[in-house]
Write a protein that holds these residues in place. Structure first.
Motif, PDB file in Angstrom:
ATOM      1  N   PHE A  36      -5.523  12.083  -3.833  1.00 22.01           N
ATOM      2  CA  PHE A  36      -5.472  12.377  -2.331  1.00 22.01           C
ATOM      3  C   PHE A  36      -4.055  12.934  -2.022  1.00 22.01           C
ATOM      4  O   PHE A  36      -3.403  12.715  -0.786  1.00 22.01           O
ATOM      5  CB  PHE A  36      -5.861  11.256  -1.214  1.00 22.01           C
ATOM      6  CG  PHE A  36      -7.125  10.723  -1.338  1.00 22.01           C
ATOM      7  CD1 PHE A  36      -8.186  11.689  -1.179  1.00 22.01           C
ATOM      8  CD2 PHE A  36      -7.654   9.519  -1.670  1.00 22.01           C
ATOM      9  CE1 PHE A  36      -9.525  11.229  -1.348  1.00 22.01           C
ATOM     10  CE2 PHE A  36      -8.873   9.207  -1.927  1.00 22.01           C
ATOM     11  CZ  PHE A  36      -9.748   9.789  -1.991  1.00 22.01           C
ATOM     12  N   GLY A  37      -3.535  13.506  -2.903  1.00 28.14           N
ATOM     13  CA  GLY A  37      -2.067  14.091  -2.939  1.00 28.14           C
ATOM     14  C   GLY A  37      -0.966  12.974  -3.184  1.00 28.14           C
ATOM     15  O   GLY A  37       0.302  13.294  -3.060  1.00 28.14           O
ATOM     16  N   LEU A  38      -1.307  11.774  -3.621  1.00 29.60           N
ATOM     17  CA  LEU A  38      -0.251  10.764  -3.870  1.00 29.60           C
ATOM     18  C   LEU A  38      -0.094  10.527  -5.391  1.00 29.60           C
ATOM     19  O   LEU A  38      -1.198  10.429  -5.755  1.00 29.60           O
ATOM     20  CB  LEU A  38      -0.880   9.562  -2.940  1.00 29.60           C
ATOM     21  CG  LEU A  38      -0.764   9.675  -1.606  1.00 29.60           C
ATOM     22  CD1 LEU A  38      -1.408   8.309  -1.097  1.00 29.60           C
ATOM     23  CD2 LEU A  38       0.509   9.995  -0.869  1.00 29.60           C
ATOM     24  N   PRO A  39       0.784  10.361  -5.913  1.00 31.32           N
ATOM     25  CA  PRO A  39       0.973   9.830  -7.107  1.00 31.32           C
ATOM     26  C   PRO A  39       0.500   8.733  -7.530  1.00 31.32           C
ATOM     27  O   PRO A  39       0.221   7.774  -6.763  1.00 31.32           O
ATOM     28  CB  PRO A  39       2.504  10.088  -7.426  1.00 31.32           C
ATOM     29  CG  PRO A  39       3.189  10.437  -6.333  1.00 31.32           C
ATOM     30  CD  PRO A  39       2.143  10.348  -5.233  1.00 31.32           C
ATOM     31  N   LEU A  40      -0.018   8.624  -8.924  1.00 31.73           N
ATOM     32  CA  LEU A  40      -1.061   7.565  -9.080  1.00 31.73           C
ATOM     33  C   LEU A  40      -0.087   6.119  -9.346  1.00 31.73           C
ATOM     34  O   LEU A  40      -0.674   5.134  -8.870  1.00 31.73           O
ATOM     35  CB  LEU A  40      -1.713   7.819 -10.579  1.00 31.73           C
ATOM     36  CG  LEU A  40      -2.629   6.657 -11.035  1.00 31.73           C
ATOM     37  CD1 LEU A  40      -3.697   6.528  -9.944  1.00 31.73           C
ATOM     38  CD2 LEU A  40      -3.100   7.096 -12.371  1.00 31.73           C
ATOM     39  N   LEU A  41       1.194   6.265  -9.806  1.00 31.98           N
ATOM     40  CA  LEU A  41       1.925   4.960  -9.776  1.00 31.98           C
ATOM     41  C   LEU A  41       2.160   4.376  -8.824  1.00 31.98           C
ATOM     42  O   LEU A  41       1.872   3.019  -8.743  1.00 31.98           O
ATOM     43  CB  LEU A  41       3.129   5.426 -10.764  1.00 31.98           C
ATOM     44  CG  LEU A  41       4.072   4.301 -10.886  1.00 31.98           C
ATOM     45  CD1 LEU A  41       3.205   2.944 -11.917  1.00 31.98           C
ATOM     46  CD2 LEU A  41       5.272   4.572 -11.730  1.00 31.98           C
ATOM     47  N   PRO A  42       2.590   4.927  -7.703  1.00 33.13           N
ATOM     48  CA  PRO A  42       2.847   4.433  -6.431  1.00 33.13           C
ATOM     49  C   PRO A  42       1.617   3.939  -5.605  1.00 33.13           C
ATOM     50  O   PRO A  42       1.811   2.614  -5.406  1.00 33.13           O
ATOM     51  CB  PRO A  42       3.738   5.347  -5.657  1.00 33.13           C
ATOM     52  CG  PRO A  42       4.256   6.358  -6.486  1.00 33.13           C
ATOM     53  CD  PRO A  42       3.485   6.317  -7.585  1.00 33.13           C
ATOM     54  N   LEU A  43       0.691   4.585  -5.833  1.00 36.43           N
ATOM     55  CA  LEU A  43      -0.494   4.123  -5.328  1.00 36.43           C
ATOM     56  C   LEU A  43      -1.141   2.974  -5.871  1.00 36.43           C
ATOM     57  O   LEU A  43      -1.610   2.199  -5.259  1.00 36.43           O
ATOM     58  CB  LEU A  43      -1.407   5.182  -5.466  1.00 36.43           C
ATOM     59  CG  LEU A  43      -3.002   5.291  -4.731  1.00 36.43           C
ATOM     60  CD1 LEU A  43      -2.786   5.090  -3.188  1.00 36.43           C
ATOM     61  CD2 LEU A  43      -3.934   6.373  -5.014  1.00 36.43           C
ATOM     62  N   ALA A  44      -0.869   2.781  -7.149  1.00 38.13           N
ATOM     63  CA  ALA A  44      -1.597   1.444  -7.979  1.00 38.13           C
ATOM     64  C   ALA A  44      -0.629   0.449  -7.499  1.00 38.13           C
ATOM     65  O   ALA A  44      -1.088  -0.729  -7.436  1.00 38.13           O
ATOM     66  CB  ALA A  44      -1.622   2.142  -9.476  1.00 38.13           C
ATOM     67  N   LEU A  45       0.666   0.567  -7.719  1.00 39.92           N
ATOM     68  CA  LEU A  45       1.609  -0.568  -7.261  1.00 39.92           C
ATOM     69  C   LEU A  45       1.035  -0.959  -5.808  1.00 39.92           C
ATOM     70  O   LEU A  45       0.961  -2.148  -5.587  1.00 39.92           O
ATOM     71  CB  LEU A  45       3.013   0.106  -7.272  1.00 39.92           C
ATOM     72  CG  LEU A  45       3.696   0.048  -8.471  1.00 39.92           C
ATOM     73  CD1 LEU A  45       5.097   0.653  -8.360  1.00 39.92           C
ATOM     74  CD2 LEU A  45       3.806  -1.377  -9.087  1.00 39.92           C
ATOM     75  N   PHE A  46       1.196  -0.157  -4.766  1.00 42.76           N
ATOM     76  CA  PHE A  46       0.918  -0.620  -3.435  1.00 42.76           C
ATOM     77  C   PHE A  46      -0.661  -1.141  -3.074  1.00 42.76           C
ATOM     78  O   PHE A  46      -0.594  -2.241  -2.557  1.00 42.76           O
ATOM     79  CB  PHE A  46       1.028   0.567  -2.455  1.00 42.76           C
ATOM     80  CG  PHE A  46       2.615   0.685  -2.227  1.00 42.76           C
ATOM     81  CD1 PHE A  46       3.139  -0.289  -1.389  1.00 42.76           C
ATOM     82  CD2 PHE A  46       3.201   1.736  -2.496  1.00 42.76           C
ATOM     83  CE1 PHE A  46       4.589  -0.171  -1.202  1.00 42.76           C
ATOM     84  CE2 PHE A  46       4.661   1.925  -2.366  1.00 42.76           C
ATOM     85  CZ  PHE A  46       5.185   1.006  -1.693  1.00 42.76           C
ATOM     86  N   ALA A  47      -1.696  -0.668  -4.003  1.00 44.06           N
ATOM     87  CA  ALA A  47      -2.876  -1.224  -3.949  1.00 44.06           C
ATOM     88  C   ALA A  47      -2.984  -2.423  -4.523  1.00 44.06           C
ATOM     89  O   ALA A  47      -3.511  -3.441  -4.086  1.00 44.06           O
ATOM     90  CB  ALA A  47      -3.730  -0.277  -4.779  1.00 44.06           C
ATOM     91  N   GLY A  48      -2.309  -2.653  -5.804  1.00 42.73           N
ATOM     92  CA  GLY A  48      -2.020  -4.193  -6.387  1.00 42.73           C
ATOM     93  C   GLY A  48      -1.492  -4.937  -5.353  1.00 42.73           C
ATOM     94  O   GLY A  48      -1.803  -6.073  -5.344  1.00 42.73           O
ATOM     95  N   TRP A  49      -0.506  -4.671  -4.814  1.00 31.94           N
ATOM     96  CA  TRP A  49       0.380  -5.412  -4.101  1.00 31.94           C
ATOM     97  C   TRP A  49      -0.403  -6.070  -2.966  1.00 31.94           C
ATOM     98  O   TRP A  49      -0.315  -7.050  -2.583  1.00 31.94           O
ATOM     99  CB  TRP A  49       1.551  -4.708  -3.591  1.00 31.94           C
ATOM    100  CG  TRP A  49       2.699  -5.433  -2.788  1.00 31.94           C
ATOM    101  CD1 TRP A  49       2.868  -6.735  -2.996  1.00 31.94           C
ATOM    102  CD2 TRP A  49       3.458  -5.121  -1.787  1.00 31.94           C
ATOM    103  NE1 TRP A  49       3.936  -7.241  -2.334  1.00 31.94           N
ATOM    104  CE2 TRP A  49       4.339  -6.250  -1.641  1.00 31.94           C
ATOM    105  CE3 TRP A  49       3.605  -3.831  -1.148  1.00 31.94           C
ATOM    106  CZ2 TRP A  49       5.218  -6.050  -0.395  1.00 31.94           C
ATOM    107  CZ3 TRP A  49       4.518  -3.688  -0.361  1.00 31.94           C
ATOM    108  CH2 TRP A  49       5.426  -4.559   0.112  1.00 31.94           C
TER     109      TRP A  49
END
Length: 69
Positions: A36-49
């Motif tokens: 959805f236009g967001l980089p995978l690493l920050p998205l995974a970090l915030f989702a895991g958090w």
């Protein structure tokens, strides 16, 4: 007994969070991909958090079973 189980679950959740946010597992998400236009690493970090926070709240706020005398 219930309080001890809650403490064990919180310690296990802490260990899972530590592993989730540790360097070797973070490299799995470091890819040139967008969701959805967001980089995978920050998205995974915030989702895991967010998942860790939600699970900690669920464990901490679980009602106690009062089946004792």
């Amino acid at each position: 007994m219930i309080e001890r189980l809650r403490q064990q679950r919180l310690v296990a959740l802490f260990a899972a969070g530590w592993a989730l946010l540790n360097f070797p597992l973070l490299t799995l998400w470091d890819r040139p991909v967008t969701v959805f236009g967001l980089p995978l690493l920050p998205l995974a970090l915030f989702a895991g958090w967010a998942l860790l926070i939600a699970l900690a709240a669920w464990v901490a706020e679980a009602p106690e079973d009062d089946d004792g005398p």
